[in-house]
Design an enzyme around this catalytic site. Structure first.
Site, short mmCIF file in Angstrom:
data_model
loop_
_atom_site.label_atom_id
_atom_site.label_comp_id
_atom_site.label_asym_id
_atom_site.label_seq_id
_atom_site.Cartn_x
_atom_site.Cartn_y
_atom_site.Cartn_z
N HIS A 120 0.83 -1.20 0.00
CA HIS A 120 0.00 0.00 0.00
C HIS A 120 0.87 1.26 0.00
O HIS A 120 0.63 2.21 -0.76
CB HIS A 120 -0.91 -0.06 1.23
N GLU A 123 2.42 1.61 -3.32
CA GLU A 123 1.44 2.14 -4.27
C GLU A 123 1.40 3.67 -4.18
O GLU A 123 1.36 4.37 -5.19
CB GLU A 123 0.07 1.53 -3.96
N HIS A 124 1.44 4.19 -2.97
CA HIS A 124 1.43 5.65 -2.80
C HIS A 124 2.74 6.29 -3.28
O HIS A 124 2.71 7.30 -3.97
CB HIS A 124 1.24 6.01 -1.32
N GLU A 221 -4.40 7.08 7.00
CA GLU A 221 -5.47 6.47 6.20
C GLU A 221 -5.94 5.17 6.86
O GLU A 221 -7.13 4.93 7.01
CB GLU A 221 -4.96 6.20 4.79
ZN LIG Z 1 -4.02 4.60 0.36
#
Ligand SMILES: [Zn+2]
Length: 1033
Positions: A120, A123-124, A221
């Site tokens: 994750h 991905e960012h 998040e």
């Molecule tokens: Zn995210």
């Protein structure tokens, strides 16, 4: 034009990125085809265009690829091409379909073996700058330089994908280049890792005496994600039923584990997983495949060696020899309708391998039969007795993972009922194995599949991608999965040979299956403090080891990151579309106005592929205030209570067999030139195959004339389920609720919407659900029914194909004739006076919720749609979103999202989403005009803001929804055309003018604020604001 029935603040920056792991949705291709209620959009007008793909046959070599398989998919009018990149082994799937909304995606199999959130965070960070596009955050920058109809990146439990869609060919190539560069050649700087992942930093960056705390976009998040009990429950379920391999970890990141991740791990993870050899590339639509392949190969793949990474495939889970149980704690929900009933239970089974396509399909059908709608077995035995507040979101068949999962879950129950639920579950399974399913029930499910094949949506290519990705990730047969028609036939065949076929499956998977998990969850008063304590401990352990020098580094890094974030990035390296490249004129939609029995009917003839669409608006302005507040509840229950001829189970069955659904929803739409007037009503909508038009309208006739709203027990079930869903949605929809709250303080139409879809409605439903006797409420619902289900204030619209036009129209006329009343005033506007405010003070609401993040909003009144200032205001909101709020509130502040938008009601909204801050964000909203006044935005920034707005305006509209701008919002092609030209010609001066007219502190606009979040002491000291505190008890 965005549908106003959707949340009012759909901000692309808040919603277009990184939707983390949607558990239990979009799991199989068949599932993807379930008709979407909100998004009906466009196929392809240019039906005659021939593909150049005719000569692409199997075995042919092309641009470094070899074609492995070519297959017609008649069900979807498309052709599938599977290719392999010879040098690297990259897999490629192209779906040719005469659809202008082209899709591209790069997917990687990412299988973490810890819960640090590696995939994750990667991905960012890949989206923070690449070799060819070295500017900061090119992904977000491209949102403003493109006409993308979708741009996103997602992390699933074992894959990461980067998809986009657009109708513009130049745009497609621009975006493909940015995406490929981001994935394969990202900069992955350490500062990006700290910004997006986690870091230690002084609370006030520039003040070395302020405490050092944990910060980071993904860190926050994920805290937000797990603030929702049902997300926590879903995550735990996956980790527990598939414990041995990658699914045993939290791919999105556990906030208490994320700070263990190092920068070195991140770089190593990228090297291993983000290689072409581990990639799956997808393209869809009517752009030529050869051009895609040529570009991808020559610019990227040809520069890569096949990677020597270890196999990333996921082993199958070893089957358990006996069932397991586990219990977890969660945060108490202050909004729960019944405080005693806050527990959840899930009974879950590991099922077939995802690669067994027919089995996956049949389990999908089985799942529908078992848990969907009032005729399903578990609905009857678990939901209707009102043990809990309905199914929990984990319920159903989930084919995301290598081994698929079937779950029945209940939420909102008393912990003392856990055993009872398990007993009922087992008994229900036995009963189903013995009695099987009604043939009409099975036919209903299969009919829905047939209808969904014909119903066209504008995001078809994307949905196909989402449906295929889990299967593709485990190297399943994609072409076979696409042939839904064959799977239906096979199932029919299986049932013919063995009428007990489906019952046998129930026995295999839900009775004899030892891989069974019973997961339970109950609130714990100390949960929140324990979490906070654990976080504090983690922080302390980090701080304990810090030397003076480390502290100095932390301070300096904080300052550097802040400076970097403040530097206006040079984005000239990025490709961009220009406003002049867009069409000047709107594509006209031919509409015919007709009347039946004085009821207006808007007719729109379209290539609808043999499907008829029908909508009607029933005006409700004449109802008493008490009844108006119950309209959403009425809309929820009216089609689910039965008629004099058919009980509610039969009505549901008929709807399944003959229609795409019977829906009612609220409708509040402001006049396009007068903010003091709006239309209020309920809208009913439906669609069906042309051959079922007669049956569909007969069902509607029956509903209008003979609906029975009498079954109190049934009503109780519907109320409870609806209230629980609403309460669960608060954290997810926090920004919508914050905006709705604030707007209701400045605009009376917004006030009406707040009562129908804001926190006021949630509170109202919660109160109703707590009542011991619902008879008075049901009486009110009956009253609404007798007042609105007639043609007195009705106007309608239909979208239909030319072939059966006369027949369909005659049936439409019979339906209108059949319903009671005489049409008088089909269109009524409610007129309202201005909301008065004591001068100098602006109202504000704080909804206190025990959640670890905030949702903030500020609303300012402006002008109606046709006013000359509307276009520059719209551009201004977009400019503020990307150039001012995003850097300040997301990048620096660590909020998941933020933005500004202009609602059709002329209310300008500022908002933040899952925000660790509150008052500093509100200050940022207040400083917006000062930022504009500094005039530090470029002409390119204005151009980008315009493109951002046109992305929405030019989004594809499917044949079933054409003409809805006119019907629903009163915006015809002429008005739209004028607005289009207004937007194109907005100048820098216009932007300054509207900013000082509406956002300056001294302007005459009314403004209000709202905050949803934990207790907050700082609000008291804010001057000029009058905060009303609402605490849920
Ligand atoms: Zn995210």
């Amino acid at each position: 034009m965005r549908a106003i029935h959707e949340p009012d603040c759909c901000n692309p920056l808040a919603t277009s990125r990184a939707h983390y792991q949607q558990h239990g949705t979009l799991s199989t291709v068949a599932n993807v085809l379930q008709p979407a209620k909100t998004s009906i959009t466009s196929p392809t007008p240019e039906a005659s265009k021939k593909s150049s793909l005719v000569d692409l046959c199997e075995g042919k070599e092309l641009e470094g690829f070899v074609i492995q398989q070519v297959s017609e998919i008649p069900d979807f009018h498309c052709k599938a091409y599977r290719l392999l990149h010879t040098a690297t082994g990259a897999q490629y799937l192209h779906i040719y379909r005469n659809d202008s909304n082209n899709v591209f995606s790069m997917g990687l199999r990412t299988t973490p073996n810890d819960s640090t959130g590696l995939p994750h965070i990667l991905e960012h960070t890949t989206l923070c700058g690449s070799v060819q596009y070295p500017c900061r955050d090119p992904f977000f920058k491209m949102l403003n330089r493109s006409m993308a109809t979708f741009m996103n990146a997602m992390t699933g439990p074992d894959y990461t994908m980067y998809p986009f869609s657009t109708q513009n060919k130049q745009d497609y190539h621009n975006l493909m280049s940015v995406y490929l560069d981001a994935v394969l050649r990202p900069k992955l700087r350490e500062s990006d890792f700290r910004q997006e992942g986690w870091r230690l930093e002084h609370e006030q960056v520039e003040d070395p005496t302020s405490p050092i705390i944990l910060k980071g976009v993904v860190f926050n998040e994920m805290k937000g994600v797990f603030a929702e009990n049902q997300s926590l429950f879903g995550q735990k379920l996956l980790n527990t039923i598939l414990p041995s391999n990658t699914y045993g970890y939290v791919s999105g990141g556990d906030p208490l584990v994320i700070p263990k991740l190092t920068y070195k791990d991140l770089v190593a993870f990228h090297k291993k997983y983000y290689s072409p050899s581990n990639s799956r590339i997808y393209s869809y639509g009517n752009f030529p495949l050869e051009e895609h392949l040529n570009y991808i190969n020559s610019s990227y793949l040809s520069n890569f060696e096949p990677s020597s990474y270890k196999d990333t495939s996921v082993p199958s889970e070893k089957r358990w020899q006996s069932g397991k149980s586990q219990h977890i704690s969660c945060r108490p929900d202050p909004m729960a309708a019944d405080p005693e009933k806050q527990s959840s239970i899930a009974i879950s089974f590991l099922c077939s391998n995802i690669n067994d396509i027919q089995e996956t399909f049949e389990l999908q059908v089985l799942s529908e039969l078992l848990v969907k709608g009032p005729n399903s077995a578990f609905y009857k035995t678990l939901v209707e007795p009102n043990i809990g507040a309905g199914f929990s979101p984990v319920t159903g068949y989930d084919a995301h993972t290598k081994d698929t999962i079937f779950t029945v879950g209940l939420q909102g129950l008393n912990a003392t009922d856990f055993d009872k639920v398990v007993n009922i579950f087992d008994k229900t399974v036995d009963t189903v194995i013995e009695n099987g399913f009604e043939e009409r029930h099975i036919e209903g499910v299969l009919h829905r599949i047939e209808l969904s094949l014909k119903h066209q949506s504008s995001d078809f290519g994307l949905n196909l991608l989402f449906g295929l990705t889990p299967l593709w990730n485990h190297d399943g047969d994609l072409v076979k999965a696409l042939k839904i028609g064959e799977q239906v036939l096979q199932l029919r065949q299986n049932l013919k040979i063995n009428p007990r076929h489906l019952q046998d499956k129930v026995y295999t998977y839900l009775k004899a299956n030892k891989h069974r998990l019973v997961l339970t969850m109950s609130p714990d008063e100390s949960y929140e403090s324990k979490q906070a304590q654990a976080e504090q401990q983690l922080l302390n352990s980090k701080l304990a080891n810090l030397s003076e020098k480390d502290r100095e580094v932390i301070y300096q890094q904080g300052i550097e990151l802040k400076r970097e974030q403040e530097n206006s990035a040079d984005t000239s390296c990025l490709p961009t579309l220009k406003i002049k490249d867009l069409n000047k004129a709107v594509e006209e939609t031919p509409l015919v106005d007709h009347t039946f029995n004085s009821v207006p009917l808007q007719i729109c003839v379209q290539p609808t592929n043999g499907v008829t669409y029908f909508r009607g608006i029933l005006n409700t302005s004449k109802l008493d205030e008490d009844l108006k507040k119950l309209l959403p509840l009425f809309s929820q229950v009216v089609t689910k209570m039965g008629t004099k001829k058919h009980n509610y189970r039969e009505v549901d069955q008929l709807a399944q067999l003959k229609t795409g659904g019977l829906n009612f929803s609220s409708h509040v739409v402001e006049d396009t030139s007068d903010l003091g007037a709006y239309e209020e009503g309920i809208i009913f909508s439906t669609y069906c195959l042309d051959r079922n038009v007669k049956d569909m309208f007969e069902l509607w006739t029956e509903l209008f004339n003979e609906v029975t709203l009498e079954d109190l027990k049934r009503f109780e079930t519907l109320v409870r389920v609806s209230a629980a869903d609403l309460v669960n949605g608060i954290v997810d929809m926090g920004h919508h609720y914050a905006i709705s709250s604030a707007a209701s303080l400045v605009s009376l139409s917004a006030c009406r919407k707040e009562l129908l879809s804001g926190l006021s409605y949630v509170t109202k439903m919660r109160e109703i659900a707590q009542k011991t006797d619902l008879t008075p409420t049901l009486n009110q619902v009956q009253q609404i029914s007798s007042l609105v289900l007639n043609k007195t204030h009705l106007r309608c619209a239909t979208n239909l194909s030319p072939n059966e036009k006369d027949f369909i129209l005659s049936k439409t006329g019979s339906f209108i004739e059949s319903i009671p009343g005489i049409c008088d005033k089909p269109f009524i506007q409610t007129r309202v006076l201005d909301l008065a405010h004591p001068s100098g003070v602006s109202p504000a609401i704080h909804h206190v919720h025990a959640i670890p993040v905030n949702f903030t909003a500020k609303c300012v009144t402006t002008v109606p749609y046709t006013h000359g200032h509307f276009a520059p205001l719209r551009i201004l909101t977009r400019l503020l979103t990307s150039k001012y709020l995003h850097p300040l509130i997301r990048e620096k502040g660590g909020a998941y999202g933020s933005g500004a938008s202009l609602s059709p009601s002329g209310v300008l909204n500022f908002f933040s989403y899952r925000d660790p801050n509150s008052t500093s964000t509100l200050d940022a909203f207040d400083e917006a005009h000062a930022w504009v006044s500094q005039n530090e935005f470029t002409d390119q920034d204005i151009e980008e803001a315009k493109l951002g707005i046109f992305q929405k305006i030019d989004a594809p509209i499917p044949p079933g929804s054409k003409g809805m701008n006119k019907f629903l919002y009163g915006i015809d092609d002429e008005v739209l055309q004028k607005h289009r030209l207004d937007l194109m010609t907005v100048s820098r001066e216009d932007i300054h003018e509207v900013s000082s007219d509406y956002l300056d502190r001294n302007s005459k606009s009314k403004c209000a604020r709202a905050l949803i979040g934990p207790e907050n002491k700082d609000l008291k000291s804010r001057s000029g604001e009058e905060w009303k505190i609402i605490v849920q008890e």
